[in-house]
Design a protein around this motif. Structure first.
Motif, PDB file in Angstrom:
ATOM      1  N   ASP A  97      80.454  61.265  -8.592  1.00 54.35           N
ATOM      2  CA  ASP A  97      80.288  62.502  -9.360  1.00 54.35           C
ATOM      3  C   ASP A  97      81.366  62.612 -10.434  1.00 54.35           C
ATOM      4  O   ASP A  97      81.094  63.007 -11.574  1.00 54.35           O
ATOM      5  N   ALA A  98      82.601  62.257 -10.060  1.00 55.17           N
ATOM      6  CA  ALA A  98      83.702  62.311 -11.024  1.00 55.17           C
ATOM      7  C   ALA A  98      83.513  61.280 -12.139  1.00 55.17           C
ATOM      8  O   ALA A  98      83.842  61.539 -13.300  1.00 55.17           O
ATOM      9  N   LEU A  99      82.974  60.103 -11.805  1.00 52.95           N
ATOM     10  CA  LEU A  99      82.683  59.100 -12.829  1.00 52.95           C
ATOM     11  C   LEU A  99      81.654  59.624 -13.833  1.00 52.95           C
ATOM     12  O   LEU A  99      81.787  59.443 -15.044  1.00 52.95           O
ATOM     13  N   ALA A 100      80.618  60.277 -13.311  1.00 53.64           N
ATOM     14  CA  ALA A 100      79.567  60.801 -14.173  1.00 53.64           C
ATOM     15  C   ALA A 100      80.084  61.916 -15.079  1.00 53.64           C
ATOM     16  O   ALA A 100      79.533  62.143 -16.169  1.00 53.64           O
ATOM     17  N   ALA A 101      81.134  62.611 -14.642  1.00 51.38           N
ATOM     18  CA  ALA A 101      81.675  63.743 -15.408  1.00 51.38           C
ATOM     19  C   ALA A 101      82.734  63.324 -16.423  1.00 51.38           C
ATOM     20  O   ALA A 101      83.231  64.169 -17.173  1.00 51.38           O
ATOM     21  N   ARG A 102      83.099  62.061 -16.471  1.00 48.29           N
ATOM     22  CA  ARG A 102      84.137  61.615 -17.388  1.00 48.29           C
ATOM     23  C   ARG A 102      83.724  61.842 -18.845  1.00 48.29           C
ATOM     24  O   ARG A 102      82.556  61.632 -19.230  1.00 48.29           O
ATOM     25  N   ALA A 103      84.686  62.213 -19.677  1.00 45.44           N
ATOM     26  CA  ALA A 103      84.418  62.386 -21.106  1.00 45.44           C
ATOM     27  C   ALA A 103      84.174  61.044 -21.774  1.00 45.44           C
ATOM     28  O   ALA A 103      83.322  60.917 -22.669  1.00 45.44           O
ATOM     29  N   THR A 104      84.927  60.018 -21.358  1.00 46.83           N
ATOM     30  CA  THR A 104      84.706  58.651 -21.842  1.00 46.83           C
ATOM     31  C   THR A 104      84.279  57.790 -20.655  1.00 46.83           C
ATOM     32  O   THR A 104      84.911  57.852 -19.589  1.00 46.83           O
ATOM     33  N   PRO A 105      83.232  57.010 -20.802  1.00 44.39           N
ATOM     34  CA  PRO A 105      82.722  56.242 -19.667  1.00 44.39           C
ATOM     35  C   PRO A 105      83.745  55.241 -19.132  1.00 44.39           C
ATOM     36  O   PRO A 105      84.575  54.709 -19.876  1.00 44.39           O
ATOM     37  N   ALA A 106      83.674  55.000 -17.857  1.00 46.61           N
ATOM     38  CA  ALA A 106      84.457  53.926 -17.237  1.00 46.61           C
ATOM     39  C   ALA A 106      83.580  52.687 -17.107  1.00 46.61           C
ATOM     40  O   ALA A 106      82.351  52.772 -17.106  1.00 46.61           O
ATOM     41  N   LEU A 107      84.214  51.527 -17.021  1.00 48.55           N
ATOM     42  CA  LEU A 107      83.484  50.294 -16.752  1.00 48.55           C
ATOM     43  C   LEU A 107      83.375  50.141 -15.239  1.00 48.55           C
ATOM     44  O   LEU A 107      84.383  50.032 -14.544  1.00 48.55           O
ATOM     45  N   TRP A 108      82.151  50.144 -14.746  1.00 53.47           N
ATOM     46  CA  TRP A 108      81.897  50.043 -13.302  1.00 53.47           C
ATOM     47  C   TRP A 108      81.295  48.668 -13.037  1.00 53.47           C
ATOM     48  O   TRP A 108      80.193  48.363 -13.489  1.00 53.47           O
ATOM     49  N   LEU A 109      82.028  47.846 -12.305  1.00 54.02           N
ATOM     50  CA  LEU A 109      81.623  46.472 -12.017  1.00 54.02           C
ATOM     51  C   LEU A 109      81.270  46.304 -10.551  1.00 54.02           C
ATOM     52  O   LEU A 109      81.966  46.821  -9.672  1.00 54.02           O
ATOM     53  N   ASN A 110      80.215  45.580 -10.307  1.00 51.57           N
ATOM     54  CA  ASN A 110      79.838  45.214  -8.941  1.00 51.57           C
ATOM     55  C   ASN A 110      80.230  43.754  -8.739  1.00 51.57           C
ATOM     56  O   ASN A 110      79.534  42.851  -9.202  1.00 51.57           O
ATOM     57  N   LEU A 111      81.379  43.529  -8.101  1.00 51.54           N
ATOM     58  CA  LEU A 111      81.857  42.162  -7.858  1.00 51.54           C
ATOM     59  C   LEU A 111      81.036  41.545  -6.734  1.00 51.54           C
ATOM     60  O   LEU A 111      81.075  42.003  -5.595  1.00 51.54           O
ATOM     61  N   GLU A 112      80.294  40.504  -7.060  1.00 52.69           N
ATOM     62  CA  GLU A 112      79.354  39.912  -6.117  1.00 52.69           C
ATOM     63  C   GLU A 112      79.989  38.773  -5.317  1.00 52.69           C
ATOM     64  O   GLU A 112      81.090  38.304  -5.607  1.00 52.69           O
ATOM     65  N   TYR A 113      79.242  38.315  -4.314  1.00 53.35           N
ATOM     66  CA  TYR A 113      79.672  37.171  -3.520  1.00 53.35           C
ATOM     67  C   TYR A 113      79.632  35.904  -4.366  1.00 53.35           C
ATOM     68  O   TYR A 113      78.822  35.760  -5.283  1.00 53.35           O
ATOM     69  N   LEU A 114      80.502  34.980  -4.027  1.00 56.85           N
ATOM     70  CA  LEU A 114      80.578  33.699  -4.727  1.00 56.85           C
ATOM     71  C   LEU A 114      79.393  32.822  -4.335  1.00 56.85           C
ATOM     72  O   LEU A 114      79.080  32.674  -3.155  1.00 56.85           O
ATOM     73  N   SER A 115      78.750  32.236  -5.328  1.00 57.07           N
ATOM     74  CA  SER A 115      77.632  31.336  -5.058  1.00 57.07           C
ATOM     75  C   SER A 115      77.491  30.345  -6.200  1.00 57.07           C
ATOM     76  O   SER A 115      77.808  30.648  -7.354  1.00 57.07           O
ATOM     77  N   ALA A 116      76.985  29.154  -5.870  1.00 54.68           N
ATOM     78  CA  ALA A 116      76.715  28.125  -6.871  1.00 54.68           C
ATOM     79  C   ALA A 116      75.232  28.045  -7.213  1.00 54.68           C
ATOM     80  O   ALA A 116      74.810  27.139  -7.933  1.00 54.68           O
ATOM     81  N   GLU A 117      74.426  28.981  -6.736  1.00 51.04           N
ATOM     82  CA  GLU A 117      72.991  28.947  -6.984  1.00 51.04           C
ATOM     83  C   GLU A 117      72.687  29.113  -8.474  1.00 51.04           C
ATOM     84  O   GLU A 117      73.403  29.800  -9.207  1.00 51.04           O
ATOM     85  N   ASP A 118      71.594  28.500  -8.924  1.00 52.83           N
ATOM     86  CA  ASP A 118      71.270  28.457 -10.348  1.00 52.83           C
ATOM     87  C   ASP A 118      71.081  29.842 -10.955  1.00 52.83           C
ATOM     88  O   ASP A 118      71.442  30.074 -12.116  1.00 52.83           O
ATOM     89  N   TRP A 119      70.523  30.774 -10.202  1.00 48.37           N
ATOM     90  CA  TRP A 119      70.189  32.087 -10.756  1.00 48.37           C
ATOM     91  C   TRP A 119      71.427  32.928 -11.090  1.00 48.37           C
ATOM     92  O   TRP A 119      71.336  33.905 -11.847  1.00 48.37           O
ATOM     93  N   VAL A 120      72.587  32.555 -10.561  1.00 49.44           N
ATOM     94  CA  VAL A 120      73.800  33.354 -10.752  1.00 49.44           C
ATOM     95  C   VAL A 120      74.157  33.471 -12.233  1.00 49.44           C
ATOM     96  O   VAL A 120      74.516  34.547 -12.721  1.00 49.44           O
ATOM     97  N   GLU A 121      74.060  32.361 -12.959  1.00 48.28           N
ATOM     98  CA  GLU A 121      74.415  32.393 -14.384  1.00 48.28           C
ATOM     99  C   GLU A 121      73.587  33.411 -15.152  1.00 48.28           C
ATOM    100  O   GLU A 121      74.092  34.101 -16.050  1.00 48.28           O
ATOM    101  N   GLY A 122      72.313  33.531 -14.811  1.00 50.21           N
ATOM    102  CA  GLY A 122      71.442  34.459 -15.519  1.00 50.21           C
ATOM    103  C   GLY A 122      71.698  35.916 -15.192  1.00 50.21           C
ATOM    104  O   GLY A 122      71.352  36.809 -15.979  1.00 50.21           O
ATOM    105  N   CYS A 123      72.310  36.173 -14.031  1.00 45.16           N
ATOM    106  CA  CYS A 123      72.560  37.553 -13.611  1.00 45.16           C
ATOM    107  C   CYS A 123      73.972  38.021 -13.917  1.00 45.16           C
ATOM    108  O   CYS A 123      74.246  39.233 -13.913  1.00 45.16           O
ATOM    109  N   HIS A 124      74.875  37.100 -14.169  1.00 42.56           N
ATOM    110  CA  HIS A 124      76.262  37.466 -14.442  1.00 42.56           C
ATOM    111  C   HIS A 124      76.357  38.301 -15.717  1.00 42.56           C
ATOM    112  O   HIS A 124      75.861  37.913 -16.780  1.00 42.56           O
TER     113      HIS A 124
END
Length: 376
Positions: A97-124
């Motif tokens: 709720d506090a993030l949504a109320a910020r006057a300037t947006p914050a960068l919100w990152l979802n740090l994912e699990y490490l993987s060598a699968e091919d699809w990872v590059e396309g989703c990063h």
């Protein structure tokens, strides 16, 4: 003023999540001079990795990081400019709720699990809009230029190389753990989940021409070890059978675990954090991947083996594959281990080459900081 960073970690059961976020928080603070708050829901698990920590403290400073207890009773606090939710953990409702109320947006990152699968590059780096009007961005660690890299402190490889050429420091460290291997013994570390192939591997180590000193930090594999020995082993116990000397070590801090890996000739590791640290040790190694339903983890295992074995001869690659598959797919570990031995020098050189190649890429913390700068 440098931007503030919040990292949220939900501890599951195997220390990998808190291991990764604790390393990341320390590096962001020490190497990038950032104010980092690490929100942890289980401080007891945290103190296993950081023995100086207070498991009862709602707030404490550890190695330059503001460590906060993430409890159900969420405290009123300002949000950060950069917010990292590690491994898909759900951020507290009041914080969102506090993030949504910020006057300037914050960068919100979802740090994912490490993987060598091919699809990872396309989703990063892809954004994901949220119902509350915010959006999170997927950030994937990885092994290629199109991913976020691996956790690696700025001087890690140099420290490891210096350590591995300093026999006095190595012997002093082992002596502190009361480890005194025979001069001709191969030193192996074993950190793993429960594994039915352990008995097979131990039988092979007993019969090896070269003696083995096996170091087992306390953990889940001890149950299988006890079954093989027919007794309950405790920290500090040393047992010998044939060419195998086995020793149970205490659960150690992250710094000590790194140095343990650097000391050993072969490292068997598990999960994600020790998976990466074994690669930086530059020695032959074996990964016990976290087990998933319906063997879904095998695809992730094979994806990594596909890139890691590049540059090996067909014979050495097949021997490596056989050991990793035996350990993770309940195949004959003894037979695979014996077939690996003629390729030992090749695997040593390959581990060092792999380390050098990965060290030439930007590390995860640096990639995160650069991503934020680009986002601005």
């Amino acid at each position: 003023m440098p931007p503030t960073w919040d990292i949220f970690c939900t501890v599951i059961d195997n220390y990998g999540d808190i291991g990764v976020t604790w390393r990341l928080a320390r590096q962001l603070a020490s190497e990038h001079s950032l104010h980092v708050r690490l929100w942890v829901d289980d401080l007891t698990a945290f103190t296993r990795l950081c023995p100086s920590a207070d498991p009862q403290a709602s707030q404490q400073w550890q190695q330059g990081v503001d460590v906060r207890h993430w409890a159900s009773d969420w405290p009123a606090c300002a949000t950060a400019e950069v917010v990292i939710g590690a491994f898909g953990c759900r951020l507290p409702g009041p914080y969102l709720d506090a993030l949504a109320a910020r006057a300037t947006p914050a960068l919100w990152l979802n740090l994912e699990y490490l993987s060598a699968e091919d699809w990872v590059e396309g989703c990063h780096g892809l954004p994901s809009p949220q119902p509350n009007g915010l959006r999170t961005v997927f950030f994937f660690p990885g092994f290629t230029a199109k991913t976020g890299g691996l956790l690696r402190e700025r001087d890690l490889v140099q420290r490891c190389l210096a350590w591995q050429t300093d026999d006095t420091a190595r012997q002093a460290f082992l002596a502190r753990l009361n480890v005194h291997p025979a001069p001709t013994a191969r030193l192996i570390s074993l950190f793993a989940y429960e594994n039915p192939q352990l008995a097979n591997w131990l039988d092979a180590l007993i019969e090896d021409v070269q003696p083995t000193h096996l170091l087992v930090p306390e953990g889940r594999i001890l149950a299988d070890l006890n079954a093989w020995f027919g007794e309950a082993l405790a920290v500090g116990d040393v047992r010998r059978r044939g060419g195998l000397t086995l020793q149970v070590l205490p659960f150690v801090s992250q710094q000590d675990y790194d140095q343990l890996l650097w000391c050993c000739d072969f490292n068997a590791v598990r999960g994600e954090d020790s998976f990466v640290r074994a690669q930086w040790a530059g020695q032959p190694w074996l990964w016990h991947i976290y087990i998933q339903d319906e063997n879904a983890h095998w695809e992730k295992l094979e994806a990594f083996l596909k890139i890691y074995r590049q540059g090996l001869s067909d014979e050495a690659a097949q021997a490596l594959l056989a050991v990793w598959r035996a350990w993770n797919m309940d195949r004959d570990m003894a037979q695979a281990w014996r077939a690996l031995q003629p390729h030992w020098p090749t695997l040593q050189a390959h581990a060092r080459q792999w380390r050098s190649a990965q060290a030439a890429r930007p590390d995860l913390a640096t990639a995160l900081v650069q991503f934020y700068r680009n986002w601005l």
